[in-house]
Design an enzyme around this catalytic site. Structure first.
Site, PDB file in Angstrom:
ATOM      1  N   SER A   6       0.836  -1.200   0.000  1.00  0.00           N
ATOM      2  CA  SER A   6       0.000   0.000   0.000  1.00  0.00           C
ATOM      3  C   SER A   6       0.872   1.253   0.000  1.00  0.00           C
ATOM      4  O   SER A   6       1.623   1.491   0.952  1.00  0.00           O
ATOM      5  CB  SER A   6      -0.908   0.011   1.229  1.00  0.00           C
ATOM      6  OG  SER A   6      -1.588   1.241   1.327  1.00  0.00           O
ATOM      7  N   HIS A  31      -1.250  -1.233  -4.276  1.00  0.00           N
ATOM      8  CA  HIS A  31      -2.529  -0.833  -3.668  1.00  0.00           C
ATOM      9  C   HIS A  31      -2.555   0.673  -3.443  1.00  0.00           C
ATOM     10  O   HIS A  31      -1.625   1.245  -2.869  1.00  0.00           O
ATOM     11  CB  HIS A  31      -2.726  -1.567  -2.341  1.00  0.00           C
ATOM     12  CG  HIS A  31      -4.081  -1.383  -1.748  1.00  0.00           C
ATOM     13  ND1 HIS A  31      -5.186  -2.080  -2.194  1.00  0.00           N
ATOM     14  CD2 HIS A  31      -4.528  -0.572  -0.755  1.00  0.00           C
ATOM     15  CE1 HIS A  31      -6.245  -1.728  -1.481  1.00  0.00           C
ATOM     16  NE2 HIS A  31      -5.871  -0.791  -0.616  1.00  0.00           N
ATOM     17  N   ASP A  33      -4.992   3.764  -1.917  1.00  0.00           N
ATOM     18  CA  ASP A  33      -6.160   4.153  -1.137  1.00  0.00           C
ATOM     19  C   ASP A  33      -6.579   5.573  -1.501  1.00  0.00           C
ATOM     20  O   ASP A  33      -5.807   6.521  -1.349  1.00  0.00           O
ATOM     21  CB  ASP A  33      -5.854   4.096   0.356  1.00  0.00           C
ATOM     22  CG  ASP A  33      -5.735   2.665   0.861  1.00  0.00           C
ATOM     23  OD1 ASP A  33      -6.651   1.869   0.583  1.00  0.00           O
ATOM     24  OD2 ASP A  33      -4.736   2.342   1.529  1.00  0.00           O
ATOM     25  N   MET A  35      -9.160   8.449  -0.502  1.00  0.00           N
ATOM     26  CA  MET A  35     -10.037   8.862   0.589  1.00  0.00           C
ATOM     27  C   MET A  35     -10.490  10.297   0.360  1.00  0.00           C
ATOM     28  O   MET A  35      -9.710  11.141  -0.077  1.00  0.00           O
ATOM     29  CB  MET A  35      -9.307   8.763   1.926  1.00  0.00           C
ATOM     30  CG  MET A  35      -8.670   7.419   2.207  1.00  0.00           C
ATOM     31  SD  MET A  35      -7.860   7.399   3.819  1.00  0.00           S
ATOM     32  CE  MET A  35      -6.845   5.918   3.651  1.00  0.00           C
ATOM     33  N   HIS A  64      -8.598   1.332  -4.202  1.00  0.00           N
ATOM     34  CA  HIS A  64      -9.665   1.205  -3.203  1.00  0.00           C
ATOM     35  C   HIS A  64     -10.280   2.577  -2.976  1.00  0.00           C
ATOM     36  O   HIS A  64      -9.629   3.491  -2.463  1.00  0.00           O
ATOM     37  CB  HIS A  64      -9.070   0.641  -1.905  1.00  0.00           C
ATOM     38  CG  HIS A  64     -10.025   0.587  -0.767  1.00  0.00           C
ATOM     39  ND1 HIS A  64      -9.614   0.338   0.534  1.00  0.00           N
ATOM     40  CD2 HIS A  64     -11.383   0.743  -0.687  1.00  0.00           C
ATOM     41  CE1 HIS A  64     -10.674   0.360   1.334  1.00  0.00           C
ATOM     42  NE2 HIS A  64     -11.742   0.606   0.621  1.00  0.00           N
ATOM     43  N   MET A  66     -12.435   4.865  -0.948  1.00  0.00           N
ATOM     44  CA  MET A  66     -13.099   5.139   0.327  1.00  0.00           C
ATOM     45  C   MET A  66     -13.754   6.502   0.195  1.00  0.00           C
ATOM     46  O   MET A  66     -13.348   7.485   0.817  1.00  0.00           O
ATOM     47  CB  MET A  66     -12.089   5.096   1.467  1.00  0.00           C
ATOM     48  CG  MET A  66     -11.655   3.695   1.829  1.00  0.00           C
ATOM     49  SD  MET A  66     -10.425   3.649   3.149  1.00  0.00           S
ATOM     50  CE  MET A  66      -8.957   3.325   2.172  1.00  0.00           C
ATOM     51  N   MET A 135     -11.785  -5.349   5.394  1.00  0.00           N
ATOM     52  CA  MET A 135     -11.028  -4.374   6.173  1.00  0.00           C
ATOM     53  C   MET A 135     -10.824  -4.926   7.583  1.00  0.00           C
ATOM     54  O   MET A 135     -11.794  -5.166   8.302  1.00  0.00           O
ATOM     55  CB  MET A 135     -11.748  -3.030   6.229  1.00  0.00           C
ATOM     56  CG  MET A 135     -11.746  -2.250   4.929  1.00  0.00           C
ATOM     57  SD  MET A 135     -10.083  -1.822   4.331  1.00  0.00           S
ATOM     58  CE  MET A 135      -9.456  -0.843   5.704  1.00  0.00           C
ATOM     59  N   ASP A 173      -6.966  -6.110   4.233  1.00  0.00           N
ATOM     60  CA  ASP A 173      -6.212  -4.860   4.385  1.00  0.00           C
ATOM     61  C   ASP A 173      -6.375  -4.342   5.804  1.00  0.00           C
ATOM     62  O   ASP A 173      -7.489  -4.158   6.275  1.00  0.00           O
ATOM     63  CB  ASP A 173      -6.726  -3.822   3.387  1.00  0.00           C
ATOM     64  CG  ASP A 173      -5.932  -2.516   3.425  1.00  0.00           C
ATOM     65  OD1 ASP A 173      -4.910  -2.456   4.127  1.00  0.00           O
ATOM     66  OD2 ASP A 173      -6.344  -1.570   2.739  1.00  0.00           O
TER      67      ASP A 173
END
Length: 215
Positions: A6, A31, A33, A35, A64, A66, A135, A173
Site C-alpha cells: 500500500s 494498492h 487508497d 479517501m 480502493h 473510500m 477491512m 487490508d
C-alpha cells in the site's frame, strides 16, 4: 498469495522511486487508497495521482475507493489506469449496477467490507464480484492494530466463495504483518495488502520477498 504493498505508507516525496522499487520487487499489485474526507476522516490522493503513477507502474493498480458516491467516478478511474476498482459496500446504493459498470470498463470489480459489516450481506451479489476486500482495521488511517474477528469473516467468506464464486479473490487490508500473514492465508485469504509492514523496513524489496516466502 497476491501481495499488494500500500503506497499510503510510502514516501510521497519520492513516489516515482518507490514505484520503481516495487516494479523490481516480487510484489504482485500496487494498492492505492483514495479517501475523500467524507466517507472516512482522512483525505489522500485522487484521480490525477493515479493517472500520473500508471505509466510508471509495471504492476496492476489495485485502487480502493473510500469515498461517497463512487459510481460517479468509475469512468475517470478507468481512464486513469486502475486495473482493479474496489468500492465500499456501505457507500453504494445500487451495488450490483456499480459492479457491472466497473467490469464493463475493463477493470476487476471489488467490494470492500468495513469491520462492522457482515459477510452475509454479499450473498446475492458475490457472483458478480472479482475481489472482496475485508477491512481488518477501521478505514481511514494506516498503522492501526489488526481486529482479531477478521479471521472469522474471512472464513465465512471462504465458505461463500466455495458455494457461489470459486474464482473470487479474498483480499485483506489492515494490520497485515509477517506474523499474521500465514494465519490470514490459512483462513482463506489469497491477497494481502501491507503498508507499514513493508515500507517501514530498511530494505523494502527484501521485506516483500519475506512475505512471498510465506506462500
Amino acid at each position: 498469495m497476491i501481495l499488494a504493498p500500500s503506497i499510503l505508507s510510502a514516501d510521497f516525496t519520492r513516489m516515482g522511486e518507490e514505484i520503481e522499487m516495487l516494479n523490481r520487487s516480487e510484489a504482485d499489485w500496487i494498492h492505492i487508497d483514495v479517501m475523500d474526507g467524507v466517507f472516512v476522516p482522512n483525505i489522500t490522493i485522487g484521480i490525477p495521482v493515479v493517472k500520473a503513477l500508471n505509466p510508471l507502474a509495471e504492476k496492476p493498480l489495485d485502487v480502493h475507493l473510500m469515498i461517497v458516491e463512487p459510481e460517479k467516478y468509475i469512468a475517470d478511474f478507468a481512464d486513469a489506469g486502475a486495473d482493479n476498482l474496489l468500492v465500499q459496500y456501505e457507500a453504494c446504493r445500487h451495488l450490483n449496477r456499480t459492479l457491472q459498470e466497473i467490469r464493463q470498463r475493463g477493470m476487476k470489480a471489488g467490494v470492500v467490507l468495513n469491520p462492522h459489516t457482515s459477510v452475509s450481506l454479499l450473498e446475492n451479489v458475490v457472483e458478480y464480484v472479482d475481489i472482496v476486500l475485508i477491512m481488518s482495521v477501521n478505514p481511514g488511517f494506516g498503522g492501526q492494530k489488526f481486529i482479531e474477528n477478521s479471521y472469522r469473516k474471512i472464513e465465512e467468506l471462504a465458505i461463500m466463495k466455495q458455494r457461489l464464486n470459486p474464482d473470487l479473490i479474498i483480499e485483506v487490508d489492515g494490520g497485515v504483518t509477517l506474523e499474521n500473514a500465514s494465519a490470514l492465508m490459512a483462513a482463506g485469504a489469497n491477497a494481502l495488502v501491507a503498508g507499514n509492514a513493508i515500507f517501514s523496513a530498511s530494505d523494502v524489496i527484501a521485506r516483500i520477498a519475506e512475505f512471498k516466502k510465506l506462500q
